[in-house]
Design a protein around this motif. Structure first.
Motif, PDB file in Angstrom:
ATOM      1  N   GLU A 192      33.120 -58.076 -69.166  1.00  0.00           N
ATOM      2  CA  GLU A 192      33.903 -58.803 -68.511  1.00  0.00           C
ATOM      3  C   GLU A 192      34.110 -60.402 -68.927  1.00  0.00           C
ATOM      4  OE1 GLU A 192      31.180 -58.473 -65.056  1.00  0.00           O
ATOM      5  OE2 GLU A 192      31.972 -57.280 -66.935  1.00  0.00           O
ATOM      6  N   TYR A 193      32.879 -60.952 -69.674  1.00  0.00           N
ATOM      7  CA  TYR A 193      32.549 -62.061 -70.135  1.00  0.00           C
ATOM      8  C   TYR A 193      32.377 -61.978 -71.621  1.00  0.00           C
ATOM      9  CZ  TYR A 193      32.059 -63.267 -65.565  1.00  0.00           C
ATOM     10  OH  TYR A 193      32.225 -63.553 -64.044  1.00  0.00           O
ATOM     11  N   ASP A 194      32.552 -60.830 -72.248  1.00  0.00           N
ATOM     12  CA  ASP A 194      32.426 -60.886 -73.688  1.00  0.00           C
ATOM     13  C   ASP A 194      33.549 -60.941 -74.379  1.00  0.00           C
ATOM     14  OD1 ASP A 194      31.634 -60.240 -76.283  1.00  0.00           O
ATOM     15  OD2 ASP A 194      30.582 -58.397 -75.942  1.00  0.00           O
ATOM     16  N   ARG A 245      39.056 -56.188 -77.810  1.00  0.00           N
ATOM     17  CA  ARG A 245      39.227 -54.701 -78.144  1.00  0.00           C
ATOM     18  C   ARG A 245      40.057 -53.973 -77.102  1.00  0.00           C
ATOM     19  NH1 ARG A 245      33.436 -53.592 -80.644  1.00  0.00           N
ATOM     20  NH2 ARG A 245      33.637 -55.035 -82.926  1.00  0.00           N
ATOM     21  N   LYS A 246      39.809 -54.288 -75.848  1.00  0.00           N
ATOM     22  CA  LYS A 246      40.176 -53.736 -74.801  1.00  0.00           C
ATOM     23  C   LYS A 246      41.859 -53.895 -74.857  1.00  0.00           C
ATOM     24  CE  LYS A 246      39.907 -53.023 -69.595  1.00  0.00           C
ATOM     25  NZ  LYS A 246      39.215 -53.222 -68.313  1.00  0.00           N
ATOM     26  N   ARG A 247      42.090 -55.052 -74.982  1.00  0.00           N
ATOM     27  CA  ARG A 247      43.520 -55.497 -75.298  1.00  0.00           C
ATOM     28  C   ARG A 247      44.570 -54.831 -76.256  1.00  0.00           C
ATOM     29  NH1 ARG A 247      43.641 -62.227 -73.909  1.00  0.00           N
ATOM     30  NH2 ARG A 247      42.910 -61.970 -71.735  1.00  0.00           N
ATOM     31  N   LEU A 248      43.666 -54.725 -77.501  1.00  0.00           N
ATOM     32  CA  LEU A 248      44.295 -54.165 -78.388  1.00  0.00           C
ATOM     33  C   LEU A 248      44.538 -52.577 -78.249  1.00  0.00           C
ATOM     34  CD1 LEU A 248      42.183 -55.743 -81.513  1.00  0.00           C
ATOM     35  CD2 LEU A 248      44.646 -56.237 -80.667  1.00  0.00           C
ATOM     36  N   LYS A 249      43.800 -52.027 -77.528  1.00  0.00           N
ATOM     37  CA  LYS A 249      43.921 -50.586 -76.953  1.00  0.00           C
ATOM     38  C   LYS A 249      45.141 -50.284 -76.212  1.00  0.00           C
ATOM     39  CE  LYS A 249      39.170 -49.311 -77.611  1.00  0.00           C
ATOM     40  NZ  LYS A 249      38.065 -48.528 -76.880  1.00  0.00           N
ATOM     41  N   ARG A 309      49.087 -50.528 -75.002  1.00  0.00           N
ATOM     42  CA  ARG A 309      50.272 -50.662 -75.784  1.00  0.00           C
ATOM     43  C   ARG A 309      50.777 -52.130 -75.448  1.00  0.00           C
ATOM     44  NH1 ARG A 309      53.494 -45.059 -74.085  1.00  0.00           N
ATOM     45  NH2 ARG A 309      51.910 -43.754 -75.059  1.00  0.00           N
ATOM     46  N   ARG A 310      50.844 -52.704 -74.541  1.00  0.00           N
ATOM     47  CA  ARG A 310      51.286 -54.097 -74.543  1.00  0.00           C
ATOM     48  C   ARG A 310      50.836 -55.073 -75.439  1.00  0.00           C
ATOM     49  NH1 ARG A 310      50.586 -56.488 -68.596  1.00  0.00           N
ATOM     50  NH2 ARG A 310      48.626 -56.214 -69.430  1.00  0.00           N
ATOM     51  N   TYR A 311      49.480 -55.001 -75.724  1.00  0.00           N
ATOM     52  CA  TYR A 311      48.771 -55.877 -76.712  1.00  0.00           C
ATOM     53  C   TYR A 311      48.784 -55.641 -78.049  1.00  0.00           C
ATOM     54  CZ  TYR A 311      47.838 -58.648 -72.610  1.00  0.00           C
ATOM     55  OH  TYR A 311      47.798 -59.546 -71.475  1.00  0.00           O
ATOM     56  N   ALA A 312      48.850 -54.177 -78.323  1.00  0.00           N
ATOM     57  CA  ALA A 312      48.660 -53.687 -79.584  1.00  0.00           C
ATOM     58  C   ALA A 312      49.889 -54.309 -80.465  1.00  0.00           C
ATOM     59  CB  ALA A 312      48.704 -52.295 -79.497  1.00  0.00           C
ATOM     60  N   ALA A 313      51.154 -54.175 -80.128  1.00  0.00           N
ATOM     61  CA  ALA A 313      52.368 -54.603 -80.636  1.00  0.00           C
ATOM     62  C   ALA A 313      52.258 -56.202 -80.845  1.00  0.00           C
ATOM     63  CB  ALA A 313      53.576 -54.360 -79.930  1.00  0.00           C
ATOM     64  N   LYS A 314      51.443 -56.801 -79.945  1.00  0.00           N
ATOM     65  CA  LYS A 314      51.296 -58.360 -80.129  1.00  0.00           C
ATOM     66  C   LYS A 314      50.435 -58.890 -81.252  1.00  0.00           C
ATOM     67  CE  LYS A 314      50.173 -62.586 -77.631  1.00  0.00           C
ATOM     68  NZ  LYS A 314      50.007 -63.026 -76.410  1.00  0.00           N
ATOM     69  N   PHE A 315      49.357 -58.026 -81.350  1.00  0.00           N
ATOM     70  CA  PHE A 315      48.145 -58.165 -81.902  1.00  0.00           C
ATOM     71  C   PHE A 315      48.314 -57.669 -83.500  1.00  0.00           C
ATOM     72  CE2 PHE A 315      46.250 -59.599 -78.101  1.00  0.00           C
ATOM     73  CZ  PHE A 315      45.899 -60.938 -78.592  1.00  0.00           C
ATOM     74  N   ILE A 316      48.950 -56.441 -83.501  1.00  0.00           N
ATOM     75  CA  ILE A 316      48.606 -55.804 -84.879  1.00  0.00           C
ATOM     76  C   ILE A 316      50.420 -55.692 -85.632  1.00  0.00           C
ATOM     77  CG2 ILE A 316      48.387 -53.429 -85.898  1.00  0.00           C
ATOM     78  CD1 ILE A 316      46.345 -52.860 -83.331  1.00  0.00           C
TER      79      ILE A 316
END
Length: 499
Positions: free
Chosen positions: A470-472, A478-482, A484-491
């Protein structure tokens, strides 16, 4: 008729105009003295950038890399190489020391030289006994410690012989006291005999230019000038005509001076068990009298032949059972010292075991026979133990106490986590190679876990520090990228339909 001065402005013009003034020498193409391919400059640039691409100097150089590389190449070919402004600063750890850093363009020139003279130096290091442990690929402080431990073990036949003494010494103000004229004489001799490249003349020119250049000619101070007040004059290039600490060629050439001393010790004096790390050396002798005699001979040879002074306060001569400190570690053999005090301490332990009725009769019998020295000594199967130096341990504790004082709140601790983890792993990575489990455990449990246990933990018996998920930051991203909500934003870029 055309007199030659008429200019018909068309593409088929074949007229000629007479020159009215000579071309200035400064604007002419520089005369080529040394045949240096531009590809070798690119090769040196790539070698210089390795593990340095994130540094400020490398990033700044990349803005005008093409211009500066061509300028460096033309200066080297024309034999007009001039070094740029160097940076000078003071480091306080582990001791107060003056360090110099050349400009990144000049570091490329240093790597160009190193790629050519390093194989010659390496061949010489091996020929004189392969005892130089610093600034060489595959060598270092860890290998030096283990090699000298094995030397002691073999020299004493598995710690069964008592006629073994450890002699150690150090060169006083080594870099600042190196005689450049003497060093160049030795370098020129070995390069003329051993170097087989087609660019020998260019290499000798660049080596000479680098050697006899002084950083005090053109420099700026990164540290406050007041810090030089606490630095002794003998340790500053502003008062001594030696080599700068920090430049790559100087490190190798200082090692070369130590190799010359190694050649004399091994091949002339025929001394076994000799090892050297920069200016710190150790060797093994059979008696204390032999060690005292060698100290005088070492002092005389270094002063007359190499113009180097043996430090009078850093001479070490002790029986091998006392152990020795070397490059941040303490080497101790597995030997029972049967002195009166040790016998009393051991008897107290056996007394406690006796009251507890926990005595092994065979071990107690060996203990008594060992005190009487009637039992034959057997060859030890253990090479001994290697401990971390107390200074390194103290610096580890000081660093953790500093972090504890700075991280007074949760927000500050989270902001410091990456730096704290890097510092802890740096010390643990050094200490885990030695017999230091109890030291590592005590420091981690006393100075780290009470404050930082919420944010990190240790693996493999305190070999490595790991941040909790939780502090790394890397794990969180990486968890956010997996998802759907954040994958569109980062990728994926945002899709915009037809208007």
């Amino acid at each position: 008729m055309n007199n030659g001065n008429v200019n018909n402005n068309n593409k088929t013009n074949t007229n000629r105009v007479r020159a009215v003034a000579p071309v200035p020498v400064a604007s002419a193409t520089p005369q080529v003295v040394y045949d240096i391919p531009f590809s070798t400059i690119i090769e040196a640039w790539i070698d210089c950038e390795r593990n340095k691409r994130s540094s400020n100097s490398c990033t700044k150089f990349r803005w005008h890399a093409a211009r500066d590389l061509v300028e460096l190449w033309e200066q080297m070919r024309a034999g007009k190489y001039v070094q740029r402004t160097s940076m000078c600063f003071i480091v306080t750890y582990p001791v107060l020391r003056e360090v110099w850093a050349a400009s990144f363009r000049d570091r490329i020139a240093h790597h160009w030289e190193d790629l050519r003279f390093r194989p010659v130096m390496e061949k010489y290091f091996i020929a004189v006994g392969d005892r130089s442990m610093n600034c060489r690929k595959g060598y270092g402080s860890l290998r030096a410690v283990h090699m000298f431990q094995k030397m002691i073990y073999d020299y004493t036949d598995g710690y069964t012989r008592q006629d073994c003494y450890i002699l150690g010494g150090d060169f006083a103000n080594f870099f600042m006291s190196i005689d450049k004229a003497l060093l160049w004489e030795c370098l020129e001799h070995i390069m003329m005999d051993e170097y087989e490249g087609n660019d020998k003349s260019a290499l000798l020119y660049m080596m000479r230019s680098t050697l006899f250049h002084s950083g005090t000619m053109n420099f700026f101070r990164k540290s406050p000038e007041s810090m030089w007040k606490d630095l002794p004059p003998r340790k500053s290039l502003f008062h001594m005509p030696g080599l700068e600490i920090g430049n790559l060629p100087n490190q190798i050439w200082a090692n070369f001076i130590g190799a010359i001393f190694t050649d004399w010790v091994i091949n002339v004096k025929h001394i076994e068990g000799f090892i050297i790390f920069v200016d710190d050396f150790r060797c093994l002798v059979r008696s204390e009298e032999e060690g005292r005699r060698l100290i005088d001979e070492f002092r005389e040879y270094l002063a007359e032949e190499l113009h180097v002074t043996l430090h009078p306060d850093k001479i070490y001569l002790q029986h091998y059972t006392k152990g020795t400190k070397m490059v941040g570690a303490v080497i101790k053999p597995t030997f029972k010292n049967h002195t009166a005090i040790n016998r009393i301490k051991a008897m107290r332990k056996w007394g406690v075991r006796g009251f507890a009725r926990n005595i092994n009769v065979d071990k107690f019998k060996k203990f008594l026979l060992g005190g009487l020295k009637t039992a034959p000594e057997t060859r030890s199967t253990s090479p001994g133990r290697i401990y971390i130096a107390n200074r390194t341990r103290g610096h580890f504790i000081s660093a953790m106490m500093m972090f504890n004082n700075q991280g007074t709140t949760h927000v500050k601790r989270v902001a410091m986590l990456e730096k704290v983890r890097a510092s802890i792993n740096s010390y643990l990575g050094l200490m885990c190679h030695y017999n230091s489990y109890k030291v590592r455990r005590k420091i981690c449990e006393k100075y780290i876990l009470p404050i930082w246990g919420k944010y990190l933990y240790f693996e493999d018996e305190f070999h490595k520090c790991v941040l909790r998920k939780e502090y790394d930051k890397t794990h969180v991203i990486r968890k956010r990228l997996k998802s759907r909500r954040y994958a569109a934003k980062f990728i994926r870029p945002k899709w915009v339909g037809d208007q």
